[in-house]
Motif scaffolding. Structure first.
Motif, short mmCIF file in Angstrom:
data_model
loop_
_atom_site.label_atom_id
_atom_site.label_comp_id
_atom_site.label_asym_id
_atom_site.label_seq_id
_atom_site.Cartn_x
_atom_site.Cartn_y
_atom_site.Cartn_z
N PRO A 61 0.82 -1.20 0.00
CA PRO A 61 0.00 0.00 0.00
C PRO A 61 0.87 1.26 0.00
CG PRO A 61 -0.81 -1.55 1.63
CD PRO A 61 0.49 -2.11 1.11
N GLY A 62 0.59 2.17 -0.93
CA GLY A 62 1.30 3.43 -0.98
C GLY A 62 2.58 3.40 -1.80
N LEU A 63 3.06 2.24 -2.18
CA LEU A 63 4.34 2.17 -2.93
C LEU A 63 4.15 2.66 -4.37
CD1 LEU A 63 7.33 1.35 -3.11
CD2 LEU A 63 6.60 -0.94 -3.74
N GLY A 64 3.05 2.26 -4.98
CA GLY A 64 2.78 2.72 -6.35
C GLY A 64 3.56 1.98 -7.41
N GLN A 65 4.29 0.95 -7.04
CA GLN A 65 4.99 0.13 -8.02
C GLN A 65 4.60 -1.33 -7.80
OE1 GLN A 65 9.18 0.80 -7.46
NE2 GLN A 65 9.17 2.66 -8.68
N THR A 66 4.69 -2.09 -8.88
CA THR A 66 4.45 -3.52 -8.77
C THR A 66 5.79 -4.22 -8.60
OG1 THR A 66 2.61 -3.25 -10.27
CG2 THR A 66 3.39 -5.49 -9.92
N ILE A 67 5.88 -5.16 -7.67
CA ILE A 67 7.12 -5.88 -7.47
C ILE A 67 6.95 -7.30 -7.98
CG2 ILE A 67 8.90 -6.47 -5.79
CD1 ILE A 67 7.50 -4.55 -3.87
N GLN A 68 7.96 -7.80 -8.65
CA GLN A 68 7.93 -9.21 -9.07
C GLN A 68 9.35 -9.73 -9.06
OE1 GLN A 68 6.48 -9.38 -13.19
NE2 GLN A 68 6.94 -7.21 -13.33
N HIS A 92 -1.71 -12.30 -7.23
CA HIS A 92 -1.46 -10.94 -6.76
C HIS A 92 -1.51 -10.93 -5.23
CE1 HIS A 92 -1.84 -9.03 -10.79
NE2 HIS A 92 -2.70 -10.02 -11.01
N ILE A 93 -0.41 -10.53 -4.60
CA ILE A 93 -0.34 -10.53 -3.14
C ILE A 93 -0.13 -9.10 -2.65
CG2 ILE A 93 0.82 -11.52 -1.14
CD1 ILE A 93 2.09 -13.57 -3.05
N VAL A 94 -0.94 -8.69 -1.68
CA VAL A 94 -0.75 -7.38 -1.05
C VAL A 94 -0.09 -7.62 0.29
CG1 VAL A 94 -1.91 -5.31 -0.18
CG2 VAL A 94 -2.81 -6.47 -2.20
N VAL A 95 1.05 -7.00 0.53
CA VAL A 95 1.74 -7.17 1.82
C VAL A 95 1.99 -5.82 2.47
CG1 VAL A 95 2.87 -9.37 1.34
CG2 VAL A 95 3.97 -7.26 0.64
N PHE A 96 2.00 -5.84 3.80
CA PHE A 96 2.34 -4.62 4.55
C PHE A 96 2.75 -5.01 5.95
CE2 PHE A 96 -2.20 -5.28 4.50
CZ PHE A 96 -2.57 -5.20 5.82
N PHE A 130 -6.39 12.85 2.75
CA PHE A 130 -7.50 12.21 3.45
C PHE A 130 -6.98 11.25 4.52
CE2 PHE A 130 -10.14 14.36 0.91
CZ PHE A 130 -11.40 13.85 0.72
N ARG A 131 -7.79 11.04 5.51
CA ARG A 131 -7.38 10.20 6.63
C ARG A 131 -7.03 8.79 6.15
NH1 ARG A 131 -10.16 7.02 10.22
NH2 ARG A 131 -12.09 7.44 9.15
N ALA A 132 -7.89 8.24 5.30
CA ALA A 132 -7.67 6.87 4.84
C ALA A 132 -6.34 6.75 4.10
CB ALA A 132 -8.81 6.44 3.93
N GLN A 133 -6.05 7.80 3.31
CA GLN A 133 -4.84 7.72 2.52
C GLN A 133 -3.60 7.85 3.41
OE1 GLN A 133 -4.61 10.43 -0.94
NE2 GLN A 133 -5.57 8.67 -1.86
N ALA A 134 -3.68 8.76 4.38
CA ALA A 134 -2.56 8.93 5.29
C ALA A 134 -2.32 7.64 6.06
CB ALA A 134 -2.85 10.07 6.26
N GLN A 135 -3.41 7.00 6.43
CA GLN A 135 -3.32 5.74 7.16
C GLN A 135 -2.65 4.66 6.32
OE1 GLN A 135 -7.07 4.12 8.40
NE2 GLN A 135 -6.71 4.72 10.51
N LEU A 136 -3.12 4.59 5.06
CA LEU A 136 -2.56 3.59 4.14
C LEU A 136 -1.07 3.78 3.98
CD1 LEU A 136 -4.95 3.30 1.10
CD2 LEU A 136 -4.35 1.55 2.74
N LYS A 137 -0.69 5.04 3.85
CA LYS A 137 0.70 5.36 3.63
C LYS A 137 1.53 4.87 4.82
CE LYS A 137 3.48 8.99 1.65
NZ LYS A 137 3.57 10.39 1.28
N SER A 138 1.02 5.12 6.02
CA SER A 138 1.79 4.71 7.19
C SER A 138 1.82 3.20 7.31
CB SER A 138 1.21 5.35 8.45
OG SER A 138 -0.07 4.86 8.69
N VAL A 139 0.74 2.55 6.89
CA VAL A 139 0.69 1.08 6.97
C VAL A 139 1.78 0.45 6.11
CG1 VAL A 139 -0.66 -0.91 6.21
CG2 VAL A 139 -1.74 0.87 7.58
N GLY A 140 1.92 0.98 4.90
CA GLY A 140 2.87 0.37 3.98
C GLY A 140 4.26 0.98 4.02
N GLU A 141 4.45 1.95 4.92
CA GLU A 141 5.67 2.76 4.87
C GLU A 141 6.95 1.93 5.04
OE1 GLU A 141 5.56 5.92 7.70
OE2 GLU A 141 6.34 7.32 6.23
N GLU A 142 6.95 1.09 6.08
CA GLU A 142 8.17 0.36 6.40
C GLU A 142 8.56 -0.58 5.25
OE1 GLU A 142 7.94 -1.99 9.92
OE2 GLU A 142 10.05 -2.53 9.85
#
Lengths: 309, 192
Positions: A232-239, A305-309, B83-95
């Motif tokens: 989530p938030g990366l904006g790139q696909t990894i493979q 397709h796998i979503v990881v976080f 937006f809150r949801a987006q900020a949240q998402l960003k923090s979730v995937g940040e690491e």
């Protein structure tokens, strides 16, 4: 699990849906008589005179946005003149939806279902956009048009763009699986058409009939497992090229695959991972062979397709 | 592991679900066909797309001219909080995003461009490009080099066209030939 159970799971994955509310904001054509009664000067108030319309639809996870865009365009054309002639796109939370990804992947990466992070648990609210410039640096533009016989105008051909994408994705996954795209290229004209129509009409039986000729006869014959990883938030696909088996002959697990895709994970051995496949949290199954996941949960482009976080 | 599989719907059922919230116009003023919705604002005004979801267009091989053009594109005013949801998402995937960005960070891969049909030649044909770039940035780079404004179709193995978000390093690892990623390009659909 016996064969019937597995077939049932595949069927349910194919039929899984998401409830979607599509919101259209538009400026209605107000007659000069009624706008004269408005206190604010004209020009400034055209922007504020927005109306909102909604469309509720149940969308397959294992499908693509362009399969239902024409339905939306047809319905909303009553409110926006010439909507069919300009490319539209959907946004969630001001983020344009990348229509080249399966709906389920978009939903999972943008809302993280089953993780109690969503605002509304049962419906996904999207906005249909058409006015501003198409965000072509973020999402793939729809470049094809087709002549509409009814009113002799050229309307956007969403299906053609999707068809192009699907053929390319299927060839890519075919190459990953087999080391060659020949099984895909050797399909007869009839089979190619049947495959595309099964994708368009969401017909699992027809899809399977053709797709089994692209995939190896047995999952153990896979050269590499077609997997794409999203964060989530990366904006790139990894493979990453992943063999179904490790060097020591043991089956590659889901954890192996994720670590191969994100090698830096090895430096954080105690990192808690959450993985979503088709919206299902599979954290407890990270040590399951990836082939089993691929076989049951691959999307219609034959990628897992796998979503990881 | 719970997962809701909603009952199947035929197209006709979907159509019966079509719904509009048109009926809140219970007012007396018949002259006004549509009235202004109080508290409603066009969220698109002054909106900026989040950096992490748009594709970076700057490739190492670009000229400063190109980079300045990119800066111009990014000059949208920032007028509101995400937006809150987006900020949240960003923090979730940040690491994990941070880790993923490090993948092949130092690697420069070799790309060989191969024109198809009447598409103009590129010179030189071989480039070294950072493995962290994507297909989208490669297409932008190629279009600028060739001064082509229309769309270009890019293919690997004269077979398929990857998605714009796919990383060149990943594609190189999966589809390279003799340590080069051979990218076929064409000004029309070349391989259907």
């Amino acid at each position: 699990m016996n064969f019937d159970h597995l077939a049932q799971i595949k069927h349910r994955v194919w039929e899984g849906t998401i409830n979607v509310r599509v919101v259209l904001e538009y400026t209605p054509n107000v007659s000069s008589e009624s706008s004269s009664g408005s206190p604010s000067p004209s020009g400034a108030d055209t922007e504020s005179l927005l109306s909102v319309k909604e469309f509720l639809i149940s969308v397959y996870r294992n499908s693509y946005v362009p399969t239902f865009l024409p339905l939306l365009v047809e319905y909303f054309s009553v409110y926006v003149e010439g909507l069919a002639t300009i490319p539209v796109w959907l946004e969630y939370d001001e983020t344009p939806l990348k229509w080249n990804l399966p709906v389920g992947v978009l939903y999972d990466t943008l809302t993280l279902p089953e993780t109690n992070r969503r605002e509304d648990s049962n419906i996904w609210t999207l906005h249909l956009r058409f006015k501003d410039q198409y965000p072509k640096t973020t999402i793939i533009p729809f470049i094809y048009t087709v002549t509409d016989d009814d009113n002799d105008s050229s309307v956007i051909d969403y299906a053609k763009s999707l068809h192009e994408l699907m053929v390319n994705q299927l060839k890519q996954s075919c190459f990953v699986m087999n080391g060659t795209a020949k099984p895909m290229l050797n399909l007869s004209k009839e089979d190619s058409t049947k495959l595309w129509e099964s994708i368009e009409n969401h017909n699992l039986a027809h899809y399977n009939q053709v797709n089994k000729r692209i995939c190896p006869l047995d999952t153990s014959l896979l050269l590499r497992v077609p997997v794409k990883v999203y964060i989530p938030g990366l904006g790139q696909t990894i493979q990453h090229p992943v063999s179904p088996f490790n060097v020591n002959g043991t089956p590659s697990t889901l954890r192996n695959v994720i670590e191969a895709n994100i090698p830096q994970l090895n430096q954080v051995p105690d990192k808690k991972l959450t993985a979503l496949i088709h919206g299902i949290i599979v954290d407890d199954m990270l040590d399951t062979p990836v082939i089993q996941f691929w076989d049951l949960f691959k999307y219609m482009d034959n990628f897992l397709h796998i979503v990881v976080f | 592991m719970t997962r809701k599989v909603k009952k199947r719907m035929s197209r006709s059922q979907i159509n019966t679900m079509i719904h509009s919230d048109d009926d809140d116009d219970g007012d007396d003023d018949r002259n006004v066909e549509e009235k202004q919705q109080p508290g409603f604002e066009d969220k698109r005004v002054g909106r900026t797309s989040p950096d992490d979801l748009s594709t970076s267009l700057i490739t190492p091989a670009m000229t400063t001219d190109d980079q300045e053009q990119d800066k111009d594109q990014e000059k949208e005013p920032i007028s509101k909080e995400p937006f809150r949801a987006q900020a949240q998402l960003k923090s979730v995937g940040e690491e994990l995003s941070g880790m993923a960005r490090l993948k092949n960070q130092e690697l420069k891969i070799q790309i060989r461009f191969q024109p198809v049909g009447s598409t103009p030649l590129i010179s030189p044909r071989v480039f070294k490009i950072s493995a962290t770039q994507t297909m989208a940035s490669l297409a932008v780079f190629l279009r600028r080099r060739l001064k082509v404004v229309d769309q270009l179709w890019l293919y690997l193995h004269s077979l398929f066209s990857p998605n714009p978000d796919e990383r060149l390093g990943d594609l190189w690892e999966m589809f390279r030939t003799n340590d080069e990623l051979v990218v076929y390009y064409c000004n029309t659909v070349a391989f259907g």
